[in-house]
Scaffold this active site. Structure first.
Site, PDB file in Angstrom:
ATOM      1  CG  HIS A  10       0.211   1.016   7.385  1.00  0.00           C
ATOM      2  ND1 HIS A  10       1.255   0.547   8.157  1.00  0.00           N
ATOM      3  CD2 HIS A  10       0.764   1.914   6.519  1.00  0.00           C
ATOM      4  CE1 HIS A  10       2.381   1.145   7.775  1.00  0.00           C
ATOM      5  NE2 HIS A  10       2.114   1.970   6.776  1.00  0.00           N
ATOM      6  CD  GLU A  11      -0.876   2.264   2.912  1.00  0.00           C
ATOM      7  OE1 GLU A  11      -0.469   3.442   2.778  1.00  0.00           O
ATOM      8  OE2 GLU A  11      -0.106   1.320   3.121  1.00  0.00           O
ATOM      9  CD  GLN A  61       3.582   5.789   2.700  1.00  0.00           C
ATOM     10  OE1 GLN A  61       2.637   5.174   2.244  1.00  0.00           O
ATOM     11  NE2 GLN A  61       4.654   5.191   3.188  1.00  0.00           N
ATOM     12  CB  CYS A  71       5.963   2.308   7.204  1.00  0.00           C
ATOM     13  SG  CYS A  71       5.315   3.801   6.433  1.00  0.00           S
ATOM     14  CG  LEU A  72       7.102   1.522   1.094  1.00  0.00           C
ATOM     15  CD1 LEU A  72       6.628   1.825  -0.314  1.00  0.00           C
ATOM     16  CD2 LEU A  72       8.132   0.407   1.097  1.00  0.00           C
ATOM     17  CG  HIS A 104       0.687   6.750   5.763  1.00  0.00           C
ATOM     18  ND1 HIS A 104       1.829   7.213   6.374  1.00  0.00           N
ATOM     19  CD2 HIS A 104       0.946   5.449   5.443  1.00  0.00           C
ATOM     20  CE1 HIS A 104       2.734   6.244   6.431  1.00  0.00           C
ATOM     21  NE2 HIS A 104       2.225   5.164   5.879  1.00  0.00           N
ATOM     22  N   GLY A 160       0.841  -1.182   0.000  1.00  0.00           N
ATOM     23  CA  GLY A 160       0.000   0.000   0.000  1.00  0.00           C
ATOM     24  C   GLY A 160       0.879   1.236   0.000  1.00  0.00           C
TER      25      GLY A 160
HETATM   26 ZN   LIG Z   1       3.233   3.405   5.715  1.00  0.00          ZN
END
Ligand SMILES: [Zn+2]
Length: 178
Positions: free
Chosen positions: A143-144, A54, A101-102, A147, A49
């Site tokens: 999670h997304e 991000q 997480c990226l 953000h 995701g």
């Molecule tokens: Zn993330």
């Protein structure tokens, strides 16, 4: 399509609540390109995701795809787009699970999340949809969506002692769980 630069924690874009996507955006070529680029970027970094903040865009937009081969997933989730998503809990049950997480590279930690939820959002054409998600899929949605409100998974951890580097996770944690 382009691979976008991923913001890492401490960049203010990750801590600011994102703005709702306006109706006009769906016809905007650049908005559609952003979605394609986010998809490409998610694949490049092997995420399941990616949220617009991000990639330095403060918009309530995210993409998700969980490949069938992902060992954390109970089922494959084909690529889809979340615009202005709203999450409603289905029940109170929460489950612990590992997240990465990226925007916080090389780390993983255990995060409690709702086990089941309802998601209401718009697709990339602006058409509303509603779906139910559970287990790992529900985790990715939470999670997304976090953000988009300026939260990252470490904010949600109950016990920071589970925070681990991915290499050490493979060597010590994953090995122990098998
Ligand atoms: Zn993330």
């Amino acid at each position: 399509m382009s691979i976008l630069k991923v913001a890492r924690i401490a960049h203010p874009v990750l801590r600011s609540p994102a703005k709702p996507v306006p109706k006009e955006a769906f016809r905007d070529r650049l908005f559609q390109k952003l979605i394609d680029d986010m998809r490409e970027t998610m694949y490049e970094y092997e995420g399941v995701g990616l949220a617009a903040p991000q990639v330095h865009e403060g918009l309530r937009l995210a993409v998700i795809e969980v490949p069938g081969k992902d060992e954390r997933a109970e089922a494959e989730v084909p690529f889809f787009v979340l615009v202005n998503p709203v999450v409603t809990p289905l029940g109170e049950e929460r489950e612990n699970g590992w997240e990465g997480c990226l925007s916080i590279p090389d780390l993983r930690g255990v995060v409690p999340r709702l086990k089941r939820l309802k998601l209401d959002a718009l697709d990339r054409e602006g058409k509303p949809y509603s779906l139910e998600a559970s287990d790992f899929f529900a985790r990715v949605v939470q999670h997304e969506c976090d953000h988009l409100d300026g939260h990252v998974y470490v904010d949600r951890m109950n016990d920071m002692r589970s925070l681990t580097f991915i290499k050490e996770f493979e060597d010590h944690v994953h090995a122990d769980e098998e």
